[in-house]
Write an enzyme that holds these catalytic residues in place. Structure first.
Site, PDB file in Angstrom:
ATOM      1  N   LYS A   1      53.633   6.983  69.567  1.00 53.29           N
ATOM      2  CA  LYS A   1      53.094   7.163  70.911  1.00 53.29           C
ATOM      3  C   LYS A   1      52.409   5.859  71.337  1.00 53.29           C
ATOM      4  CE  LYS A   1      50.878  10.717  73.710  1.00 53.29           C
ATOM      5  NZ  LYS A   1      50.198  12.029  73.715  1.00 53.29           N
TER       6      LYS A   1
ATOM      7  N   GLU B   1      48.458  28.808  74.928  1.00 53.26           N
ATOM      8  CA  GLU B   1      47.403  29.297  75.812  1.00 53.26           C
ATOM      9  C   GLU B   1      47.128  30.787  75.655  1.00 53.26           C
ATOM     10  OE1 GLU B   1      49.188  25.600  77.602  1.00 53.26           O
ATOM     11  OE2 GLU B   1      50.017  27.465  76.808  1.00 53.26           O
TER      12      GLU B   1
ATOM     13  N   ARG C   1      49.448  30.384  82.385  1.00 54.75           N
ATOM     14  CA  ARG C   1      50.353  30.796  81.316  1.00 54.75           C
ATOM     15  C   ARG C   1      49.769  31.934  80.482  1.00 54.75           C
ATOM     16  NH1 ARG C   1      53.021  25.924  78.297  1.00 54.75           N
ATOM     17  NH2 ARG C   1      54.957  26.871  79.029  1.00 54.75           N
TER      18      ARG C   1
END
Length: 609
Positions: free
Chosen positions: A273, A356, A384
């Site tokens: 990353k 979530e 969500r």
């Protein structure tokens, strides 16, 4: 065919890295100027170049999960001009969207969706020979939607078209958590096995019988040395990897071979990353999403303190007073301000990963066992898990506090606007919903929420609230008059961060000799019907950073319905059109929701009376 894509497919292989480096340079320049997701997109440049080089896009579809890793994809597919104004009103979105390009087969702003969408595409035309590629992140592997899709994949007609690219950088936004992450990380330790296997294959290539025997041994060895292979192949996906996702010399031949194999197959790639951007690679969490920076040094200009920092400070203070308080967060420790709390109180902070609904049901379990969970969510991601708010928290009346950050419109656009939840949440019995208008009220808000011993939702925006506003104690269901006009003046209703906008509107109207009352509603549920009734004869104007359906405007209309009133007019986001991406203040100006536009509209409406 887009010019840059033609170039990538035509350039000699030995020149391909130079082209990738140019793409990365463009990404860094645009994000430093406009803001956006830097580290994730820098890490995916070589992977995206290789995918477009090998696969016949757009006939063969690329589904990105999540779309903020796809900046190089946008540049290659004809959006290089719009990329100069990334995330601005007249530029491209920060996420993939079919509204922009035929190369984007799906909207992608929330994690976990790519594999399900790709499977649907496979099943819709099972006889096609065109490949369907889902690029999923290792963070999404802990997301229930991805796991459900993996469970479904091998049983579907058309699954032979499926190629899954598992982009493993060992991070989502925060570092990944959970058992699946540990399994994937063991691949790094197994690279010696990969080297041994490849060397032995070369040695045995002239000896077909021994090579066939080794092939069977290799399949057995995968389950011992490469745990992901056993996991994915048990689910019916042929596993390949792990390969270096930032090395085109590894990616190109591997992808070329995989494209010839019947699926479903999964290629595990390891990427860095922030690769190729020294400051993003050194601190990928900090440079996941930024508002802008110096393109050479990475220095990020200082921002406002805002509600998120005030929430983090308030939580630490409340936790010191109440040992039963614990924090729960679905992979958003940095953005919600919980990183310091997690470092100081690791045994009292639970990062569930990108899960979530699990986060809220887990919090319900904590509450039922005597804890007071404070769950930190972005508003858009709370969508969500709405069923968990109802089924697992509200029905049992559990003392779960949900701190909802980024409530309101944000620059990232439709997938991230926090303007839709209140219509559902306001309908839930026993749930309190309120918003501080001043950062200094956050401590009182959290203490008030703790005192209720019931489900509570605290909503607040990304930025700052009323400048130098006076903090007020919270009383359940009681609004506060922030500015009092005369007996016949219009009433401006607002809540949370938009109280500042309402006060500014009142100041502009005062210059036209129109004195206004400004009401900070504070509570969406229970709403202050008594005050609404006392002011019913006035003209009412509602200013809110929410859809005009389900929020403050709806609450006021319900309170005054059936009785006489002076009229109610909303200044809110339309519920009949999608709010685009772009600078929020410019979006408000375009839609007539800034203080100057609202004041002008109010004057016109009053003249028509």
């Amino acid at each position: 065919m887009p010019e840059l894509l033609d170039k990538i497919r035509a350039v000699p292989v030995e020149k391909l890295q130079e082209a990738a480096d140019e793409l990365r340079k463009t990404i860094i320049e645009s994000v430093s100027r406009n803001g956006g997701h830097l580290a994730s997109s820098c890490g995916c440049v070589e992977l995206i170049v290789a995918l477009h080089r090998i696969f016949d896009t757009p006939a063969e579809k690329l589904f990105f999960d999540v779309g903020h890793q796809a900046y190089a994809h946008k540049l290659l597919t004809g959006r290089d001009k719009g990329f100069e104004k990334l995330r601005r009103i007249d530029g491209v979105s920060g996420f993939t969207t079919p509204m922009e390009s035929e190369f984007d087969p799906a909207v992608s702003g929330h994690a976990g969706c790519a594999l399900s969408a790709a499977l649907g595409h496979c099943a819709a035309d099972p006889d096609s020979e065109e490949k369907v590629v889902a690029i999923i992140g290792d963070g999404a592997m802990g997301c229930g939607v991805t796991l459900e899709a993996l469970n479904h994949a091998s049983t579907l007609p058309g699954a032979g078209r499926l190629v899954v690219i598992l982009n493993d950088n060992r991070m989502s936004i925060s570092g990944n958590v959970g058992a699946l992450s540990r399994v994937l990380n063991r691949v790094i330790a197994a690279r010696s096995y990969n080297k041994f296997r490849n060397s032995l294959k070369k040695i045995l290539s002239p000896m077909p019988r021994l090579k066939k025997f080794f092939s069977r041994l290799d399949e057995a060895g995968k389950s011992v040395f490469l745990p992901p292979a056993l996991f994915f192949e048990t689910l019916g996906l042929r596993y390949f990897g792990a390969v270096n996702g930032n090395d085109l010399n590894q990616l190109l031949p591997t992808l070329s071979r995989i494209r010839q194999i019947g699926g479903p197959v999964l290629l595990h790639v390891i990427t860095e990353k922030g690769h190729g951007c020294h400051f993003a690679a050194a601190d990928p969490t900090r440079y996941h999403g930024i508002s802008g920076c110096d393109p050479d040094t990475g220095e990020i200009s200082g921002g406002i303190r805002g509600f998120s920092a005030a929430f983090a400070e308030a939580l630490s203070k409340s936790a010191a007073k109440h040992p039963e308080i614990v924090a729960v967060c679905p992979a958003m420790l940095e953005g919600t301000g919980l990183r310091e709390f997690a470092a100081n109180c690791p045994e009292r902070c639970f990062d569930t990963g990108i899960a979530e609904e699990h986060a809220l049901t887990f919090a319900a379990g904590l509450a039922a066992a005597g804890k007071i969970p404070v769950c930190a969510f972005y508003d858009t991601f709370l969508q969500r898990a709405l069923d968990a708010v109802y089924h697992d928290i509200a029905l049992a009346g559990l003392p779960v506090i949900i701190a909802v950050d980024r409530s309101g419109a944000v620059a990232d656009g439709p997938t991230h606007h926090g303007i839709y939840n209140c219509g559902f949440l306001r309908s839930l019995p026993g749930v309190t919903i309120f918003s501080p208008a001043v950062e200094s009220e956050m401590g009182m808000a959290l203490e008030f929420a703790v005192s209720l011993h019931s489900p509570v939702i605290i909503r607040y925006p990304k930025g700052a609230g009323v400048n130098n506003g006076k903090p007020e104690d919270f009383q359940l269901g009681k609004a506060v008059i922030r500015r009092r006009g005369d007996d016949f003046s219009p009433v401006l209703w607002s809540i949370g961060g938009e109280v500042a906008n309402a006060l500014q509107t009142a100041e502009i109207l005062e210059q036209s000799n129109l004195d206004c009352t400004v009401v900070d509603a504070r509570f969406l549920k229970p709403f202050d019907r008594r005050l609404a009734g006392e002011l019913s004869a006035h003209r009412h104007f509602v200013i809110e950073d929410h859809s005009e359906s389900g929020g403050l405007y709806s609450a006021l209309c319900e309170a005054l319905c059936g009785g006489k009133h002076g009229g109610i007019y909303p200044f809110a986001w339309s519920s009949d059109e999608i709010v685009p991406h772009g600078e929020v203040e410019l979006l408000k100006r375009q839609k007539g929701l800034d203080a100057s536009s609202i004041a002008g509209k109010i004057l016109l409406l009053l003249q028509k009376k």
